[in-house]
Design a protein around this motif. Structure first.
Motif, PDB file in Angstrom:
ATOM      1  N   THR A   1     -26.555  29.785  10.396  1.00  0.00           N
ATOM      2  CA  THR A   1     -27.375  30.485  11.368  1.00  0.00           C
ATOM      3  C   THR A   1     -28.831  30.538  10.932  1.00  0.00           C
ATOM      4  OG1 THR A   1     -25.503  31.865  12.029  1.00  0.00           O
ATOM      5  CG2 THR A   1     -27.714  32.658  12.609  1.00  0.00           C
ATOM      6  N   ILE A   2     -29.737  30.217  11.849  1.00  0.00           N
ATOM      7  CA  ILE A   2     -31.163  30.387  11.621  1.00  0.00           C
ATOM      8  C   ILE A   2     -31.515  31.835  11.948  1.00  0.00           C
ATOM      9  CG2 ILE A   2     -33.475  29.699  12.387  1.00  0.00           C
ATOM     10  CD1 ILE A   2     -32.286  26.968  13.068  1.00  0.00           C
ATOM     11  N   THR A   3     -32.370  32.453  11.154  1.00  0.00           N
ATOM     12  CA  THR A   3     -32.733  33.854  11.347  1.00  0.00           C
ATOM     13  C   THR A   3     -33.170  34.108  12.788  1.00  0.00           C
ATOM     14  OG1 THR A   3     -33.457  34.023   9.047  1.00  0.00           O
ATOM     15  CG2 THR A   3     -34.243  35.719  10.590  1.00  0.00           C
ATOM     16  N   GLY A   4     -32.571  35.105  13.400  1.00  0.00           N
ATOM     17  CA  GLY A   4     -32.914  35.469  14.767  1.00  0.00           C
ATOM     18  C   GLY A   4     -32.167  34.692  15.829  1.00  0.00           C
ATOM     19  N   GLU A   5     -31.326  33.776  15.418  1.00  0.00           N
ATOM     20  CA  GLU A   5     -30.610  32.934  16.368  1.00  0.00           C
ATOM     21  C   GLU A   5     -29.443  33.677  17.008  1.00  0.00           C
ATOM     22  OE1 GLU A   5     -29.149  28.359  16.198  1.00  0.00           O
ATOM     23  OE2 GLU A   5     -28.230  29.716  14.749  1.00  0.00           O
ATOM     24  N   ASP A   6     -29.262  33.476  18.298  1.00  0.00           N
ATOM     25  CA  ASP A   6     -28.116  34.015  19.019  1.00  0.00           C
ATOM     26  C   ASP A   6     -27.728  32.989  20.092  1.00  0.00           C
ATOM     27  OD1 ASP A   6     -26.120  35.494  20.159  1.00  0.00           O
ATOM     28  OD2 ASP A   6     -27.403  37.113  20.881  1.00  0.00           O
ATOM     29  N   PRO A   7     -26.533  32.392  20.034  1.00  0.00           N
ATOM     30  CA  PRO A   7     -25.435  32.746  19.148  1.00  0.00           C
ATOM     31  C   PRO A   7     -25.655  32.264  17.711  1.00  0.00           C
ATOM     32  CG  PRO A   7     -24.852  30.831  20.441  1.00  0.00           C
ATOM     33  CD  PRO A   7     -26.173  31.315  20.973  1.00  0.00           C
ATOM     34  N   ARG A   8     -24.878  32.834  16.813  1.00  0.00           N
ATOM     35  CA  ARG A   8     -24.889  32.399  15.424  1.00  0.00           C
ATOM     36  C   ARG A   8     -24.006  31.171  15.271  1.00  0.00           C
ATOM     37  NH1 ARG A   8     -24.596  38.089  11.943  1.00  0.00           N
ATOM     38  NH2 ARG A   8     -26.548  38.955  12.753  1.00  0.00           N
ATOM     39  N   THR A   9     -24.157  30.481  14.141  1.00  0.00           N
ATOM     40  CA  THR A   9     -23.388  29.250  13.952  1.00  0.00           C
ATOM     41  C   THR A   9     -22.795  29.147  12.549  1.00  0.00           C
ATOM     42  OG1 THR A   9     -25.436  28.082  13.374  1.00  0.00           O
ATOM     43  CG2 THR A   9     -24.661  27.880  15.647  1.00  0.00           C
ATOM     44  N   VAL A  10     -21.652  28.512  12.500  1.00  0.00           N
ATOM     45  CA  VAL A  10     -20.989  28.131  11.260  1.00  0.00           C
ATOM     46  C   VAL A  10     -20.708  26.645  11.359  1.00  0.00           C
ATOM     47  CG1 VAL A  10     -18.770  28.252  10.029  1.00  0.00           C
ATOM     48  CG2 VAL A  10     -19.975  30.363  10.654  1.00  0.00           C
ATOM     49  N   ALA A  11     -20.969  25.895  10.298  1.00  0.00           N
ATOM     50  CA  ALA A  11     -20.670  24.459  10.269  1.00  0.00           C
ATOM     51  C   ALA A  11     -19.388  24.231   9.483  1.00  0.00           C
ATOM     52  CB  ALA A  11     -21.813  23.676   9.640  1.00  0.00           C
ATOM     53  N   VAL A  12     -18.480  23.476  10.063  1.00  0.00           N
ATOM     54  CA  VAL A  12     -17.234  23.091   9.396  1.00  0.00           C
ATOM     55  C   VAL A  12     -17.329  21.603   9.068  1.00  0.00           C
ATOM     56  CG1 VAL A  12     -14.726  22.896   9.604  1.00  0.00           C
ATOM     57  CG2 VAL A  12     -15.923  24.850  10.634  1.00  0.00           C
ATOM     58  N   THR A  13     -16.978  21.236   7.847  1.00  0.00           N
ATOM     59  CA  THR A  13     -17.100  19.855   7.392  1.00  0.00           C
ATOM     60  C   THR A  13     -15.748  19.291   6.981  1.00  0.00           C
ATOM     61  OG1 THR A  13     -19.366  20.178   6.636  1.00  0.00           O
ATOM     62  CG2 THR A  13     -18.163  18.343   5.665  1.00  0.00           C
ATOM     63  N   PHE A  14     -15.489  18.059   7.433  1.00  0.00           N
ATOM     64  CA  PHE A  14     -14.331  17.291   6.992  1.00  0.00           C
ATOM     65  C   PHE A  14     -14.820  16.222   6.018  1.00  0.00           C
ATOM     66  CE2 PHE A  14     -12.295  18.017  11.404  1.00  0.00           C
ATOM     67  CZ  PHE A  14     -11.682  19.190  10.971  1.00  0.00           C
ATOM     68  N   MET A  15     -14.333  16.235   4.777  1.00  0.00           N
ATOM     69  CA  MET A  15     -14.627  15.169   3.836  1.00  0.00           C
ATOM     70  C   MET A  15     -13.355  14.377   3.589  1.00  0.00           C
ATOM     71  SD  MET A  15     -16.066  15.131  -0.089  1.00  0.00           S
ATOM     72  CE  MET A  15     -14.422  15.226  -0.815  1.00  0.00           C
TER      73      MET A  15
END
Length: 223
Positions: free
Chosen positions: A102-116
């Protein structure tokens, strides 16, 4: 893994009723340990960037360290292997991680999921992963957002990411507490449970934006 879809407000109501009924239960059920740990290749397991700019699909062959496959895989566990016999990416061969982007002040917030890809050989990955948020009152299934990218051969040792977006709880109340993140790779039925890296709660309101998941390649640049 198919989770029951509930509104955040309904979950909050259920949480309140459950708390009243179980005040003197001396925590008999114990603490939910299914969300312990932050990284796993088969049973529990984060990287990749996102934020506002990470939501544009970037699932190209270059970004996932491979080449485009001949066909586009589905995301309901019914897709077939493609690209001259290259197998689809299996849950047991993926190192699955998640981090707050999430970037400060961002709405909606975000989570990144990674497949390696940690399987020792190339595999095909495409479409949408299944994403469910475990909460203190039940499970919320993320809604798909955007169009899936073309199927891609994920090279051994390379990674690709996608985003999960969710509303900010700015109501001043405790909201619905998030206790875990359940991820199911595309065309797979085996899931992994990760520690939730984002904000601790969702707003308990019918007006709140839904939890959403972007297609494979919609966050970060891969590696």
């Amino acid at each position: 893994m198919r989770a029951q879809k509930l509104t955040i407000a309904a979950l909050a109501l259920a949480a309140g009723l459950a708390l009243t009924a179980c005040q003197n239960d001396d925590a008999a059920m114990g603490q939910d340990t299914s969300a312990n740990g932050s990284s796993s290749s088969s049973s529990s397991s984060s990287t990749g960037g996102s934020g506002s700019g990470g939501k544009a699909a970037q699932g190209s062959a270059k970004e996932s360290g491979g080449t485009k496959a001949d066909g586009q895989g589905g995301s309901e566990g019914t897709g077939s292997d493609t690209n001259n016999g290259t197998e689809k990416c299996r849950t047991d061969n993926l190192d699955i991680t998640a981090q707050d982007t999430t970037i400060t002040g961002e709405d909606p917030r975000t989570v990144a999921v990674t497949f390696m890809n940690a399987g020792g050989h190339d595999c095909v990955l495409s479409g949408f992963a299944g994403v469910d948020l475990k909460t203190n009152a039940g499970t919320i299934s993320a809604q798909r957002e955007g169009n899936p990218a073309d199927a891609t051969v994920l090279k051994n040792g390379k990674s690709v990411s996608f985003y999960v977006s969710y509303p900010v709880n700015d109501t001043g109340g405790s909201g619905v507490r998030i206790t875990g993140l359940v991820v199911t790779p595309p065309n797979e039925t085996k899931s992994v449970t990760l520690t939730w890296p984002g904000a601790g709660s969702l707003p308990a309101s019918d007006d709140a934006a839904p939890v959403k998941v972007g297609p494979i390649g919609s966050a970060g640049q891969g590696g």
